[in-house]
Design a protein around this motif. Structure first.
Motif, short mmCIF file in Angstrom:
data_model
loop_
_atom_site.label_atom_id
_atom_site.label_comp_id
_atom_site.label_asym_id
_atom_site.label_seq_id
_atom_site.Cartn_x
_atom_site.Cartn_y
_atom_site.Cartn_z
N LYS A 5 14.03 -2.39 -64.36
CA LYS A 5 13.45 -1.17 -65.72
C LYS A 5 13.33 -0.10 -65.41
CE LYS A 5 11.05 -5.43 -67.42
NZ LYS A 5 9.89 -6.05 -68.54
N ASN A 6 13.29 0.73 -64.16
CA ASN A 6 13.87 1.76 -63.97
C ASN A 6 15.26 2.19 -63.80
OD1 ASN A 6 12.41 4.41 -63.19
ND2 ASN A 6 12.85 4.22 -62.15
N CYS A 7 15.64 2.11 -62.94
CA CYS A 7 17.29 2.64 -62.57
C CYS A 7 17.85 1.60 -63.65
CB CYS A 7 16.98 3.02 -61.23
SG CYS A 7 17.62 1.79 -60.50
N SER A 8 17.87 0.30 -63.88
CA SER A 8 18.58 -0.20 -64.04
C SER A 8 19.75 -0.77 -62.58
CB SER A 8 19.60 0.08 -65.17
OG SER A 8 19.00 -0.24 -66.37
N ARG A 28 9.58 -3.76 -61.68
CA ARG A 28 9.41 -1.73 -62.67
C ARG A 28 10.37 -1.19 -61.57
NH1 ARG A 28 3.31 -3.17 -62.82
NH2 ARG A 28 3.33 -4.40 -61.44
N VAL A 29 10.10 -1.41 -60.75
CA VAL A 29 10.47 0.12 -59.77
C VAL A 29 12.00 -1.08 -58.51
CG1 VAL A 29 9.15 1.91 -59.64
CG2 VAL A 29 8.47 0.10 -57.93
N GLU A 34 13.50 6.17 -55.07
CA GLU A 34 12.88 6.33 -53.95
C GLU A 34 12.02 7.83 -54.35
OE1 GLU A 34 15.96 8.04 -51.41
OE2 GLU A 34 17.17 6.05 -51.41
N ASP A 35 12.01 7.80 -55.21
CA ASP A 35 10.73 8.96 -55.93
C ASP A 35 9.58 8.17 -56.48
OD1 ASP A 35 12.21 8.46 -58.70
OD2 ASP A 35 12.79 10.59 -58.33
N ALA A 46 6.21 8.76 -56.99
CA ALA A 46 5.57 9.02 -56.00
C ALA A 46 4.71 10.62 -55.25
CB ALA A 46 6.67 8.99 -54.34
N ARG A 47 3.59 10.33 -54.67
CA ARG A 47 2.89 11.66 -54.31
C ARG A 47 3.65 12.00 -53.13
NH1 ARG A 47 -1.72 8.40 -56.07
NH2 ARG A 47 -2.13 9.54 -57.88
N SER A 48 4.60 11.28 -52.81
CA SER A 48 4.28 11.62 -51.14
C SER A 48 6.32 11.30 -51.26
CB SER A 48 4.16 11.67 -49.72
OG SER A 48 4.78 10.42 -49.53
#
Length: 51
Positions: A5-8, A28-29, A34-35, A46-48
């Motif tokens: 759903k995020n990047c297809s 969803r991801v 990767e981010d 992502a925080r890191s």
């Protein structure tokens, strides 16, 4: 074919079965996001850095 759903991006049925919440037919991801990470019922950056 299931898509993220995020990047297809294409994902397999097995990936959907394991990582998508019950009742959803798409994650969803995915590994191509990767981010991004799942955070409860939302998706956030992502925080890191992912390795």
């Amino acid at each position: 074919m299931p898509e993220c759903k995020n990047c297809s991006s294409f994902v397999t049925q097995n990936y959907v079965r394991v990582f998508a919440p019950n009742g959803m037919d798409a994650p969803r991801v995915c590994p191509h996001c990767e981010d991004m990470v799942r955070d409860g019922s939302q998706v956030r950056e992502a925080r890191s850095v992912r390795q």
